[in-house]
Write an enzyme that holds these catalytic residues in place. Sequence first.
Site, PDB file in Angstrom:
ATOM      1  CG  HIS A  60      32.539 -30.715 -26.826  1.00  0.00           C
ATOM      2  ND1 HIS A  60      32.881 -30.018 -27.967  1.00  0.00           N
ATOM      3  CD2 HIS A  60      32.525 -29.792 -25.816  1.00  0.00           C
ATOM      4  CE1 HIS A  60      33.058 -28.750 -27.682  1.00  0.00           C
ATOM      5  NE2 HIS A  60      32.851 -28.573 -26.363  1.00  0.00           N
ATOM      6  CB  CYS A  89      34.198 -27.572 -23.556  1.00  0.00           C
ATOM      7  SG  CYS A  89      32.562 -27.479 -22.769  1.00  0.00           S
TER       8      CYS A  89
END
Length: 478
Positions: free
Chosen positions: A437, A453
């Site tokens: 992301h 992440c």
Amino acid sequence: MTDLATEERADEAGRDIGVPEEPAYAWAPAEPRPRKSRKGLWIGLTAGIAAIAVVASSLILLAPGTAVAGVGIGFLTPGAAVDTIRQRLADTTVVITGEGGDAVVTGADLGASVDAEAMVQAAYAEHPLWNVTSWFPESTAAAVTIDEQTATSALRAEAPQLYTDPVDATLAFDETANAYVAQPAEPGTGIDVEALRAALEDAFASGQTRVEIAPSTAPVDAELPTYVAESTADRLNTMLATAGFYVGDERVVPVSPAVAASWLEVSPSGEGTFEIAADAAAIGKIVPTLAASVDRDPVKAVVVTDSSGEVLREVTPGVSGRVLGETNGIADEFAAQLATGDARYQLPVKETDFATTALERRVEVDLGAQTLYMFENDAVVRSFPISSGLAETPTQQGHFRVFAFVPIQDMGCFPGAPYCTADIPWVAYFNGDQAFHGAYWHNNFGNPMSHGCVNMPIPTAKALYDWLEVGTEVWIHA
């Protein structure tokens, strides 16, 4: 003494009269035996034959007094009875009074008929001559039918003043509406044939051979009624909406409603319907232009696959190439097809297959180098620095696949969560709650910064988001 007469006879015979002659004997002829009389025999035979004839005739004749619809058929054979009934009905006269001007028609003129065979069979079954108990029965009724077309023709000829002609429905192409429009029919008037039939039936049943009636009028339908014109207009307008030259389901050369209508001729068929015909010469003018719209080169297909070749997404659909085939006869065939109501003409074409280009895509993340690599057909098409998980919240290593996409969302924003970051863009999940992301809160890419992440600059995250597919393979390693 010798008898003088004897002597004289002896002399005449030249005999010796002195010698007496021996007597002569002869049998008289037998009288014929009297002949036996056969008069009684012949009289008996004649009487017997007559008696047999009477019995036989009683077996095939109708009883006296038998009548059907007032027509006496006693002592007649069934066949003669049928003829008698039919003839009586044919000869029955109907006089149309009043405005009809005392027009006269017969049952035969009206096409009148009864089921004489069935009625006579029923009468014979119940009233044969040999059954004297069935003699002189009551007359049975008869249902009279009339051929409406025959009757109308005869009545119009005899009393034309009682008829007004109907107006047929029509069809025309409305250039403003680009559609066929029906003009309704208008009914005419004429003699009520059913009322006439009922009067004839009553007269026939009562034994009358002549009946006078004041005619009643009834509507006379047009040969081409409104509903036929409207249904034909619907059919034609469906044709106009689909008219064209097709390859499969593709209308490669559309034909406008105005042009298609100019090809068609719609006229009454004479059988209560409309007939459709098409001008092959007019169609033929467009045939030479078809190839320009039909012919095309094949278009290569482009697909995204994984390392095993499984297609993850079709980037560009493949399109077969094609070349128009033989065009001789197209105009005549299409004209014949239009006459049947089908305006979708399938063109003859020869197709060529398209090639397919496969893009095998995968992602590799080197945690040691803090770099993400985008591979396509084993070649790196792009690489850039990322920030993976910190030591206490590491990004897990292993082989994974992208399984979900979210364009923007909040992360960690729930009670008890160690952090809350809102509006995280371009999220692509590959392992549980770990995802690729964009990150707007730091610019320290190339170093671990996340809670597990793999984050990157927002523009880079958008490019990766658009490049990935569900099922894209991901390899995370140190």
